[in-house]
Design an enzyme around this catalytic site. Structure first.
Site: not given
Ligand code: ADP
Length: 396
Positions: A8, A15, A89, A178, A238, A281-282, A328-332, A382
């Site tokens: 990527n 990457k 990619r 995406h 954004r 988001m953290r 990132g947010i959806g998973e964590n 991906e």
């Molecule tokens: P990208 O669009 O750069 O691929 P990612 O899918 O890696 O982004 O998501 C990154 C974002 O996920 C971070 O900016 C953060 O806001 C969020 N994130 C990652 N880990 C956590 C967590 N444990 N709790 C809440 N938000 C998280």
């Protein structure tokens, strides 16, 4: 043994993930950041260890060379010819590509032609393609487009209601993004649902960039990003959808140039712009918990925007079998998932399994058996899709 590298290439970064395709495991992964600087950063993960070094990396050519030299030095590969395929990619494939393709001169010409639609991405992708071609001439190369999955959208969902000539003469339309992630996640959900013939799924890819896709029978039916990734939900920096006249207002009344305005929308808005704290988001959550009102508002807007799209796509699809959260947010972020689902519980009959949502790990169902719609967390991959397409198209 067939080794494939998924690449990527961004404007200042590269990457990579190197796969052993016999069992699809990742041998090594990493990133070269700050390409063009004297203090570029090279990070590589191998054998459970992470190594970082700072060094000058003037261009993508040196970044590729640095990566390949390191693979030899660490004996990760004996010879560069061990790498049989390179999967790139590519952010923008326009209306030309509805699936991945083997890269030849014609494909490169089309990626170049599409630079105006993705100025920050397609140019660097081409540099990456050429750098790898030079470094490993024996390897085949495949382009995997972020837009390809969304080529199945019907015109009613991708034509903008502006004069039609802007579409026919200038290719201005919704392309989405995406796509590789939406494809992977929706396929996983279809598997988890037991491969039903017909299934309607809403995928919420919530990372730093974010988009939702309505998937009908395994195909993208509508998606929230547009001509560019600026459209749709609120993101880290954004703004997502806003009244287009805000642009004119800023130009006329604030004396801002087009570049300044679009940079503000892309880099200074979203979670960062509303909270004034951060685009992560953290950090925004931590500030909200300390009582920061703007941080609280930022989270509320973020969640509401996702709810808006889930609502829209539920009506567009007629019925929904499953919703999936990823990235990132959806998973964590269990609280974001919880808040969004709590807001739509009454309308949808979703019954959240709070324990699975909060305490579970990895790919899982987070709703109870009586829930009218199943909700999953699906970690996206991906790079694996890129590597699989590369293997398939190069017959490796
Ligand atoms: P990208 O669009 O750069 O691929 P990612 O899918 O890696 O982004 O998501 C990154 C974002 O996920 C971070 O900016 C953060 O806001 C969020 N994130 C990652 N880990 C956590 C967590 N444990 N709790 C809440 N938000 C998280």
């Amino acid at each position: 043994m067939s080794k494939i590298i998924a690449v990527n290439a961004g404007s200042s970064s590269l990457k990579f993930q190197l796969f052993e395709m016999d069992d699809e495991h990742v041998i090594t992964s990493g990133i070269v950041e700050r390409i063009g600087m004297d203090d570029a950063i090279f990070t590589i993960k191998y054998n459970g260890e992470k190594e970082t070094k700072t060094l000058p990396v003037p261009t993508h050519n040196e970044a590729v060379q640095l990566l390949l030299d390191t693979l030899i030095e660490k004996k990760i590969v004996h010879d560069l010819t061990d790498i049989k395929g390179i999967g790139h990619r590519i952010v923008q494939g326009g209306s030309y590509f509805d699936s991945s393709v083997v890269i030849d001169e014609d494909v490169k010409a089309k990626i170049k032609e599409l630079i105006p639609l993705a100025p920050l991405h397609n140019g660097p992708h081409l540099i990456g393609i050429n750098a790898f071609e030079k470094a490993i001439p024996s390897a085949g190369a495949v382009a995997v487009f972020d837009t390809a999955f969304h080529q199945s959208m019907p015109p009613k969902n991708y034509i903008y209601p502006i004069p039609y000539e802007y579409y026919t003469d200038h290719a201005i339309r919704k392309y989405g993004a995406h796509g590789t992630s939406h494809y992977y996640v929706s396929q996983r959900v279809i598997d988890l649902l037991g491969n039903p013939e017909h299934s309607n799924i809403i995928v919420a890819h919530l990372g730093a960039g974010g988009s939702l896709t309505a998937v009908k029978d395994g195909k993208s039916y509508d998606t929230s990003m547009g001509l560019t990734p600026l459209a749709g939900i609120m993101m880290a920096t954004r703004c997502g959808d806003i009244d287009a006249s805000v642009f004119d207002f800023m130009a006329e009344n604030l004396g801002m140039s087009a570049h300044e305005i679009i940079t503000t929308f892309n880099k200074k808005s979203g979670l960062l712009g509303v909270s004034g704290v951060s685009g992560d988001m953290r950090d925004v959550k931590a500030a909200a918990e300390e009582g920061n009102k703007r941080a609280q508002l930022a989270i509320e807007i973020f969640e509401n925007r996702v709810v808006d799209y889930i609502g829209q796509y539920t009506f567009e699809l007629g019925h929904v079998d499953a919703i999936a959260f990823t990235a990132g947010i959806g998973e964590n972020s269990d609280f974001v998932r919880h808040d969004i689902l709590a807001k739509i519980t009454e309308a949808t009959g979703i019954v959240i399994d709070e324990d699975a949502n909060k305490n579970g790990k990895g790919e899982r169902l987070i709703t109870k058996p009586e829930s009218k719609i199943k909700v999953f967390v699906i970690p996206t991959d991906e790079e694996l899709v890129i590597a699989r397409d590369t293997k398939r198209l190069l017959n490796l």
